[in-house]
Design an enzyme around this catalytic site. Structure first.
Site, PDB file in Angstrom:
ATOM      1  N   LYS A  11       0.828  -1.218   0.000  1.00 51.45           N
ATOM      2  CA  LYS A  11       0.000   0.000   0.000  1.00 51.45           C
ATOM      3  C   LYS A  11       0.863   1.269   0.000  1.00 51.45           C
ATOM      4  O   LYS A  11       2.044   1.234   0.377  1.00 51.45           O
ATOM      5  CB  LYS A  11      -0.955  -0.061   1.196  1.00 51.45           C
ATOM      6  CG  LYS A  11      -1.927  -1.256   1.084  1.00 51.45           C
ATOM      7  CD  LYS A  11      -2.999  -1.270   2.144  1.00 51.45           C
ATOM      8  CE  LYS A  11      -3.936  -2.461   1.906  1.00 51.45           C
ATOM      9  NZ  LYS A  11      -5.063  -2.504   2.851  1.00 51.45           N
ATOM     10  N   TYR A  51     -12.150  -2.338  -4.933  1.00 52.12           N
ATOM     11  CA  TYR A  51     -12.764  -2.557  -3.613  1.00 52.12           C
ATOM     12  C   TYR A  51     -14.293  -2.507  -3.676  1.00 52.12           C
ATOM     13  O   TYR A  51     -14.931  -2.120  -2.701  1.00 52.12           O
ATOM     14  CB  TYR A  51     -12.235  -1.522  -2.614  1.00 52.12           C
ATOM     15  CG  TYR A  51     -10.854  -1.833  -2.088  1.00 52.12           C
ATOM     16  CD1 TYR A  51     -10.610  -2.974  -1.323  1.00 52.12           C
ATOM     17  CD2 TYR A  51      -9.779  -0.978  -2.330  1.00 52.12           C
ATOM     18  CE1 TYR A  51      -9.348  -3.258  -0.816  1.00 52.12           C
ATOM     19  CE2 TYR A  51      -8.503  -1.253  -1.827  1.00 52.12           C
ATOM     20  CZ  TYR A  51      -8.304  -2.396  -1.066  1.00 52.12           C
ATOM     21  OH  TYR A  51      -7.052  -2.666  -0.573  1.00 52.12           O
ATOM     22  N   PHE A  59     -15.953   2.940   5.890  1.00 54.39           N
ATOM     23  CA  PHE A  59     -14.527   3.203   5.682  1.00 54.39           C
ATOM     24  C   PHE A  59     -14.132   3.250   4.206  1.00 54.39           C
ATOM     25  O   PHE A  59     -12.978   3.496   3.878  1.00 54.39           O
ATOM     26  CB  PHE A  59     -13.667   2.180   6.438  1.00 54.39           C
ATOM     27  CG  PHE A  59     -13.835   0.743   5.983  1.00 54.39           C
ATOM     28  CD1 PHE A  59     -13.189   0.275   4.849  1.00 54.39           C
ATOM     29  CD2 PHE A  59     -14.619  -0.147   6.707  1.00 54.39           C
ATOM     30  CE1 PHE A  59     -13.328  -1.041   4.433  1.00 54.39           C
ATOM     31  CE2 PHE A  59     -14.768  -1.470   6.309  1.00 54.39           C
ATOM     32  CZ  PHE A  59     -14.122  -1.913   5.169  1.00 54.39           C
ATOM     33  N   ARG A  87      -2.140 -14.977   3.599  1.00 52.42           N
ATOM     34  CA  ARG A  87      -2.992 -14.346   4.611  1.00 52.42           C
ATOM     35  C   ARG A  87      -2.369 -14.504   6.007  1.00 52.42           C
ATOM     36  O   ARG A  87      -2.430 -13.592   6.823  1.00 52.42           O
ATOM     37  CB  ARG A  87      -4.405 -14.966   4.609  1.00 52.42           C
ATOM     38  CG  ARG A  87      -5.205 -14.726   3.355  1.00 52.42           C
ATOM     39  CD  ARG A  87      -5.734 -13.334   3.200  1.00 52.42           C
ATOM     40  NE  ARG A  87      -6.682 -12.934   4.212  1.00 52.42           N
ATOM     41  CZ  ARG A  87      -7.363 -11.782   4.185  1.00 52.42           C
ATOM     42  NH1 ARG A  87      -7.189 -10.928   3.190  1.00 52.42           N
ATOM     43  NH2 ARG A  87      -8.197 -11.464   5.145  1.00 52.42           N
ATOM     44  N   THR A  93      -6.252  -7.865   9.863  1.00 51.17           N
ATOM     45  CA  THR A  93      -6.508  -6.562   9.232  1.00 51.17           C
ATOM     46  C   THR A  93      -6.018  -5.416  10.123  1.00 51.17           C
ATOM     47  O   THR A  93      -5.460  -4.427   9.633  1.00 51.17           O
ATOM     48  CB  THR A  93      -8.025  -6.390   8.971  1.00 51.17           C
ATOM     49  OG1 THR A  93      -8.484  -7.534   8.237  1.00 51.17           O
ATOM     50  CG2 THR A  93      -8.317  -5.134   8.187  1.00 51.17           C
ATOM     51  N   ARG A 104       1.776  -7.052   8.679  1.00 52.66           N
ATOM     52  CA  ARG A 104       0.989  -5.924   9.196  1.00 52.66           C
ATOM     53  C   ARG A 104       1.444  -5.503  10.588  1.00 52.66           C
ATOM     54  O   ARG A 104       1.397  -4.316  10.917  1.00 52.66           O
ATOM     55  CB  ARG A 104      -0.501  -6.286   9.175  1.00 52.66           C
ATOM     56  CG  ARG A 104      -1.060  -6.213   7.759  1.00 52.66           C
ATOM     57  CD  ARG A 104      -2.468  -6.704   7.650  1.00 52.66           C
ATOM     58  NE  ARG A 104      -3.061  -6.368   6.368  1.00 52.66           N
ATOM     59  CZ  ARG A 104      -4.206  -6.862   5.930  1.00 52.66           C
ATOM     60  NH1 ARG A 104      -4.884  -7.718   6.667  1.00 52.66           N
ATOM     61  NH2 ARG A 104      -4.684  -6.503   4.752  1.00 52.66           N
ATOM     62  N   ASN A 114      -2.580  -0.602   6.645  1.00 51.22           N
ATOM     63  CA  ASN A 114      -2.085  -1.874   7.185  1.00 51.22           C
ATOM     64  C   ASN A 114      -1.092  -2.563   6.235  1.00 51.22           C
ATOM     65  O   ASN A 114      -0.994  -3.786   6.197  1.00 51.22           O
ATOM     66  CB  ASN A 114      -3.256  -2.791   7.558  1.00 51.22           C
ATOM     67  CG  ASN A 114      -4.191  -3.031   6.390  1.00 51.22           C
ATOM     68  OD1 ASN A 114      -3.895  -2.626   5.276  1.00 51.22           O
ATOM     69  ND2 ASN A 114      -5.292  -3.705   6.636  1.00 51.22           N
ATOM     70  N   GLU A 128      -8.445 -10.750  -8.911  1.00 59.22           N
ATOM     71  CA  GLU A 128      -7.505  -9.678  -8.607  1.00 59.22           C
ATOM     72  C   GLU A 128      -6.239  -9.761  -9.461  1.00 59.22           C
ATOM     73  O   GLU A 128      -5.702  -8.732  -9.877  1.00 59.22           O
ATOM     74  CB  GLU A 128      -7.172  -9.696  -7.111  1.00 59.22           C
ATOM     75  CG  GLU A 128      -8.391  -9.323  -6.261  1.00 59.22           C
ATOM     76  CD  GLU A 128      -8.176  -9.475  -4.765  1.00 59.22           C
ATOM     77  OE1 GLU A 128      -7.059  -9.845  -4.347  1.00 59.22           O
ATOM     78  OE2 GLU A 128      -9.139  -9.221  -4.016  1.00 59.22           O
TER      79      GLU A 128
HETATM   80  P1  ADP Z   1      -8.377  -7.446   4.582  1.00 54.18           P
HETATM   81  O1  ADP Z   1      -7.526  -6.459   3.789  1.00 54.18           O
HETATM   82  O2  ADP Z   1      -7.693  -7.912   5.848  1.00 54.18           O
HETATM   83  O3  ADP Z   1      -8.905  -8.594   3.735  1.00 54.18           O
HETATM   84  P2  ADP Z   1     -10.986  -6.161   4.427  1.00 54.18           P
HETATM   85  O4  ADP Z   1     -11.194  -6.820   3.091  1.00 54.18           O
HETATM   86  O5  ADP Z   1     -12.067  -6.287   5.439  1.00 54.18           O
HETATM   87  O6  ADP Z   1      -9.650  -6.633   5.128  1.00 54.18           O
HETATM   88  O7  ADP Z   1     -10.772  -4.591   4.195  1.00 54.18           O
HETATM   89  C1  ADP Z   1     -10.055  -4.083   3.096  1.00 54.18           C
HETATM   90  C2  ADP Z   1      -9.182  -2.943   3.578  1.00 54.18           C
HETATM   91  O8  ADP Z   1     -10.024  -1.880   4.053  1.00 54.18           O
HETATM   92  C3  ADP Z   1      -8.289  -3.268   4.765  1.00 54.18           C
HETATM   93  O9  ADP Z   1      -7.088  -3.923   4.380  1.00 54.18           O
HETATM   94  C4  ADP Z   1      -8.029  -1.892   5.340  1.00 54.18           C
HETATM   95  O10 ADP Z   1      -7.060  -1.159   4.584  1.00 54.18           O
HETATM   96  C5  ADP Z   1      -9.389  -1.233   5.152  1.00 54.18           C
HETATM   97  N1  ADP Z   1     -10.255  -1.402   6.339  1.00 54.18           N
HETATM   98  C6  ADP Z   1     -10.906  -2.537   6.731  1.00 54.18           C
HETATM   99  N2  ADP Z   1     -11.622  -2.322   7.856  1.00 54.18           N
HETATM  100  C7  ADP Z   1     -11.443  -1.017   8.177  1.00 54.18           C
HETATM  101  C8  ADP Z   1     -11.915  -0.173   9.230  1.00 54.18           C
HETATM  102  N3  ADP Z   1     -12.722  -0.634  10.182  1.00 54.18           N
HETATM  103  N4  ADP Z   1     -11.508   1.118   9.248  1.00 54.18           N
HETATM  104  C9  ADP Z   1     -10.693   1.603   8.278  1.00 54.18           C
HETATM  105  N5  ADP Z   1     -10.213   0.866   7.252  1.00 54.18           N
HETATM  106  C10 ADP Z   1     -10.573  -0.427   7.206  1.00 54.18           C
END
Ligand code: ADP
Length: 139
Positions: A11, A51, A59, A87, A93, A104, A114, A128
């Site tokens: 990122k 996304y 968010f 993972r 996350t 992370r 993250n 993806e």
């Molecule tokens: P992951 O990346 O672990 O698979 P998610 O798919 O739930 O998690 O979320 C995508 C991305 O959105 C996360 O990697 C993070 O950058 C952001 N994100 C997720 N949850 C939150 C939150 N509660 N507040 C802010 N950003 C978030």
């Protein structure tokens, strides 16, 4: 078991902090091969498209803003069990909840910043990889 492919994104904040080499080193040390790699900058249109599953979540807007704030490094990683193993290497996350030694935990600033993305299942890994890399680049 046969080789599997997954997608990772380093990122913008981690690229800006020059953590790319250390993160790539962790991929290699964990047994992944890199089969495709590039640095690009996402536009809001493509970040929103990537996304899509988070559209409407509180968010989402800030996530798109963060993902478009600077260059990202995207890569296809390959090994047996690549999706699950990446993972695990990436961690929770929320960096505060991530296990010690995970990417992370080491390089994340917050639940949003993250450090890396990792595909969360077979269907998403395929989608993806094709989102970022052309058929020629995925050969
Ligand atoms: P992951 O990346 O672990 O698979 P998610 O798919 O739930 O998690 O979320 C995508 C991305 O959105 C996360 O990697 C993070 O950058 C952001 N994100 C997720 N949850 C939150 C939150 N509660 N507040 C802010 N950003 C978030």
């Amino acid at each position: 078991m046969s080789e599997e492919r997954t997608l990772t994104i380093i990122k913008p904040h981690a690229v800006k902090a020059k953590k790319t080499p250390a993160i790539i080193q962790m991929f290699y040390e964990s047994g992944f091969n890199i089969t495709a790699l590039k640095m690009i900058r996402l536009s809001p249109y493509y970040a929103g498209k990537f996304y899509l599953e988070h559209k409407g979540k509180e968010f989402c807007e800030a996530l798109v803003e963060m993902m478009t704030s600077g260059p990202i490094v995207v890569a296809i990683l390959e090994k047996e069990n690549a999706i699950t193993d990446l993972r695990k290497l990436v961690g929770n996350t929320d960096p505060l909840k991530a296990d010690p030694g995970t990417i992370r935990k080491l390089f994340g600033n917050s639940i949003r910043e993250n450090a890396v993305h990792a595909s969360d299942g077979v269907d998403n890994a395929i989608r993806e990889c094709a989102f970022f890399f052309s058929e020629m680049e995925r050969y």
